[in-house]
Scaffold this motif. Structure first.
Motif, short mmCIF file in Angstrom:
data_model
loop_
_atom_site.label_atom_id
_atom_site.label_comp_id
_atom_site.label_asym_id
_atom_site.label_seq_id
_atom_site.Cartn_x
_atom_site.Cartn_y
_atom_site.Cartn_z
N ALA A 80 32.16 -12.81 -21.87
CA ALA A 80 31.20 -11.72 -21.95
C ALA A 80 31.33 -10.99 -23.29
O ALA A 80 30.32 -10.61 -23.91
CB ALA A 80 31.41 -10.75 -20.79
N ALA A 129 28.39 -10.73 -26.07
CA ALA A 129 27.93 -9.42 -26.54
C ALA A 129 27.96 -9.35 -28.07
O ALA A 129 27.03 -8.85 -28.69
CB ALA A 129 28.80 -8.32 -25.92
N GLU A 130 29.02 -9.86 -28.68
CA GLU A 130 29.09 -9.85 -30.14
C GLU A 130 28.04 -10.76 -30.76
O GLU A 130 27.44 -10.42 -31.78
CB GLU A 130 30.49 -10.28 -30.61
N ARG A 176 25.14 -11.49 -29.51
CA ARG A 176 23.85 -10.80 -29.38
C ARG A 176 23.74 -9.68 -30.41
O ARG A 176 22.69 -9.46 -30.99
CB ARG A 176 23.67 -10.26 -27.97
N ARG A 177 24.85 -8.96 -30.64
CA ARG A 177 24.83 -7.86 -31.60
C ARG A 177 24.54 -8.37 -33.01
O ARG A 177 23.78 -7.79 -33.75
CB ARG A 177 26.17 -7.14 -31.57
#
Length: 90
Positions: A78, A82-83, A85-86
């Motif tokens: 996860a 998240a990284e 996507r960032r």
């Protein structure tokens, strides 16, 4: 980088060898470059010493302090997602 050119170098009385300028420029070997000298059946092989010693994950695993509870594989996945996507938004 196979070159069929032949160059000549001479060994001095001190055992020093001056490499031809063309080779030094092609290899980007400046004064002070450190070389590994390896004897082979065909002659002598010169290789530039790497800037950093080779390492494996086992050599560096656990080098950074961590005092929290260990993360699960799901938590790590996860975090990676998240990284990603960032950075995808950048």
């Amino acid at each position: 980088m196979a070159h069929s050119e032949n160059f000549i170098a001479t060994v001095s009385t001190k055992g020093q060898v001056i490499l031809p300028k063309t080779i030094r420029q092609r290899r980007e070997w400046e004064a002070g470059t450190r070389l590994i000298v390896e004897e082979t059946p065909e002659g002598v092989l010169l290789k530039q010493i790497p800037a950093f010693a080779p390492t494996s994950p086992d050599d560096v695993f656990g080098m950074l302090p961590f005092s929290d509870d260990p993360k699960t594989l799901e938590q790590m996945a996860a975090g990676v997602l998240a990284e990603a996507r960032r950075h995808d938004r950048d």
